[in-house]
Write a protein that holds these residues in place. Structure first.
Motif: not given
Length: 648
Positions: A610-613, A618-622, A629-634
């Motif tokens: 996973r690619l976390k900023n 809390t922001q991951y590339i998905n 996009q970049v945002g929070s994930i499950q």
């Protein structure tokens, strides 16, 4: 029943025989001396097995490693006559002592060399161990196989370690109990015996057409402990040889024991996916089998995967399933009768070796230089300072030089001297000439009885400060350990200094190693939508199907801290990196210090991250909603998992 190196009964009889073996090696017989001369001077000849069979041999390779010459040969034996690339005889020669060790694979079984025998008993048949090594999963290996929903962990990117030929190098340390070392099987010739073990694996890899990896022996040693060939050794060996492991940084650690009748004894043990293994000295052929377990292999196929050996029945099988042939299973290999020695779905150990080569070579960062590798590190002996400040007058240790710094002889590996009696506020300066600007790993060899210290690495004069590191308690003034940190340094001739903020430790040396400017170039493949790769072909970051050769979908992994925080630099447009701007994922220029363009690699599987900023944790590339996009994930979102595919 499949004849196996690991299957027989009569445990008590075999073990009683092993326990009464002579521990003092006999002098080589005249026949043994003649055999040594034969292999030293001839590339063709014959060997006489103690069973009465005579086999011709052809030497195919000679290589000198350390004080040992390794001879690899092909025995002209019935099951190998049609495979001209098959190698089944390994001989190690020690010219200093005119000693010979050997391991031969024949249709009659495995044979080793008996230097005390007459001409008819030189090639001694190995008695198989009494018990199959059952499948063993150490706790570390079990935890690595956790569920997909497990919490992510930050982990270094597994790139592996390659030599100048481009092959992965798996470094190996082999320890011997003193009982095993002095037995008739080893005869205190540790290097030659260990090289023979390692070459078993390398020969089997070559036979199996695995060309991207090999094992390298980096050290041997002895320890008094001999509980037998039991699973407890797999953990204890790290304690018994802690100093050797620190010095040689092996990826795999092996141990050789004399058999005992301890509960749980076997011919060998290794954790599946682990990094330690143990074998009994009478059974050298067990070594390649146990290393196969370390790679992740199991025994005979049960339909649950391809990490198994292969059996042909009637006493013939590859290394994990029978261990009668010097092959790791592969559907690409056939025997002389046209039988395939593997199955793509059920038994393909060769594939497993190729896939895990990088990870196997990266268990520890190597310290023994690779062959032909240029020297990249700069080592500064602590006592060779060019300037200093010391809070006391005179040299308390009285050694080496008399200008106010306290110096004594050291018992650390390599000998020499160390700076001691370090007090708060002192400093030492050194002249260095760095070949290039960039990131360096600075390592310190330190020892401390009972108090932590602090070293600040800086330019002489105090500005700039490059970084600090804490000196741990090692338990003794001559019990040495190495600590490291990463700093960014300019190129050229300069004076650097160690500001010793907190003392109460000894210092032996300082080493500066240039770190790579790139961890490699990869395509980022989505695990959920496997045809989609991150690219900037149309300007903005997208995740779609693009041709392999498009540089717009290739990303240079530029390390920021270690190898788990990186910048993703586009290969097509090197001025653009993946970054967050106003809450959106974009490709733009960014300063190297801009944490919006720093991405932490959270390892999910061996090659999925996973690619976390870094600026917004809390922001991951998905691409959960059909767009990148970049945002929070499950935690369970496969849309936020990316496979690293090496770019060509």
């Amino acid at each position: 029943m499949l004849k196996s190196l690991f299957r027989l009964s009569a445990l008590s009889l075999i073990m009683m025989g092993a326990n009464t073996l002579a521990q003092t090696p006999a002098a080589p017989s005249p026949a043994a001396a003649a055999e040594y001369t034969k292999f030293k001077t001839q590339n063709r000849g014959e060997i006489l097995l103690e069973t009465g069979a005579v086999l011709r041999f052809e030497v195919t390779n000679r290589e000198t490693r350390g004080e040992v010459e390794i001879v690899t040969a092909r025995l002209l034996d019935p099951y190998a006559v049609t495979d001209t690339n098959y190698r089944n005889l390994i001989v190690t020669l020690t010219p200093k002592t005119a000693d010979l060790t050997a391991f031969a694979e024949t249709t009659e079984g495995h044979f080793d060399f008996n230097p005390s025998g007459d001409a008819s008993r030189l090639w001694r048949k190995s008695t198989p161990p009494p018990k199959l090594d059952e499948i063993y999963h150490p706790k570390a290996a079990r935890s690595a196989k956790s569920a997909k929903m497990a919490a992510p962990t930050a982990a270094p990117l597994i790139l592996g370690e390659k030599d100048s030929s481009g092959r992965y190098v798996v470094d190996v340390f082999v320890g011997f109990s003193t009982a095993a070392a002095s037995s008739q099987y080893v005869r205190n010739n540790l290097e030659a015996t260990a090289q023979s073990y390692v070459e078993q694996v390398n020969t089997a890899l070559k036979n199996s057409k695995v060309e991207n990896v090999y094992l390298r022996l980096v050290g041997t040693g002895t320890a008094p402990h001999n509980p037998g060939v039991v699973t407890s050794v797999l953990d204890d060996v790290n304690t018994w040889f802690a100093a050797d492991i620190e010095r040689t940084a092996p990826d795999l650690v092996g141990m050789v024991q004399m058999p005992t009748d301890a509960p749980g004894s076997a011919g060998g043990w290794a954790g599946v996916g682990g990094d330690t293994h143990v074998i009994g000295a009478p059974w050298p052929g067990a070594y390649r089998h146990e290393v196969g377990h370390n790679v992740g292999g199991v025994h005979c196929p049960d339909g649950s995967g391809y990490n198994f050996g292969h059996t042909l029945g009637e006493g013939r099988g590859t290394i994990q399933c029978g261990n009668d042939l010097a092959y790791y299973s592969s559907p690409l290999i056939k025997d002389e009768q046209g039988n395939v020695l593997g199955d793509a779905q059920r038994s393909d150990m060769a594939r497993l070796w190729r896939e895990r080569a990088a990870e196997m070579s990266a268990n520890r960062t190597h310290k023994v230089p690779f062959p032909d590798a240029p020297a990249t590190g700069i080592t500064l002996q602590a006592e060779d300072y060019t300037g200093f400040y010391d809070t006391t007058s005179g040299n308390t240790g009285g050694a080496y030089r008399q200008d106010g710094v306290d110096i004594q002889a050291t018992t650390d590996t390599g000998g020499g001297h160390n700076v001691g009696w370090i007090a708060n506020g002192e400093w030492l300066a050194y002249k260095v000439n760095l070949p290039a600007a960039g990131r360096y790993q600075v390592s310190y060899r330190v020892a401390s009885l009972n108090a932590q210290g602090v070293i600040q690495f800086e330019k002489q004069g105090g500005t700039p400060v490059y970084g600090q590191v804490t000196v741990p308690v090692s338990g003794g003034w001559q019990q040495w350990t190495t600590v490291s940190h990463e700093v960014s340094l300019p190129a050229g001739e300069q004076f650097v200094a160690l500001a010793l903020k907190t003392g109460s430790f000894n210092l032996n040396w300082i080493k500066l190693d240039k770190l790579p400017d790139s961890l490699g170039t990869f395509r980022l493949q989505n695990v959920w939508q496997t045809t989609q790769y991150i690219h900037i072909e149309n300007g903005n970051p997208e995740s779609t199907d693009v041709p392999v050769g498009y540089w717009s979908s290739q990303w240079v992994f530029e390390p920021v801290s270690g190898s788990n925080i990186v910048r993703l630099v586009n290969r097509w447009k090197p001025d653009q990196v993946l970054t967050i701007s106003n809450g959106n994922l974009t490709a733009a220029s960014a300063a190297k210090t801009d944490t919006n363009s720093h991405w932490e690699l959270e390892k999910v599987t061996a090659n999925e991250y996973r690619l976390k900023n870094r600026a917004a944790p809390t922001q991951y590339i998905n691409n959960e909603y059909g767009r990148l996009q970049v945002g929070s994930i499950q935690p369970g979102w496969w849309s936020a998992r990316w496979k690293l595919v090496a770019a060509q």
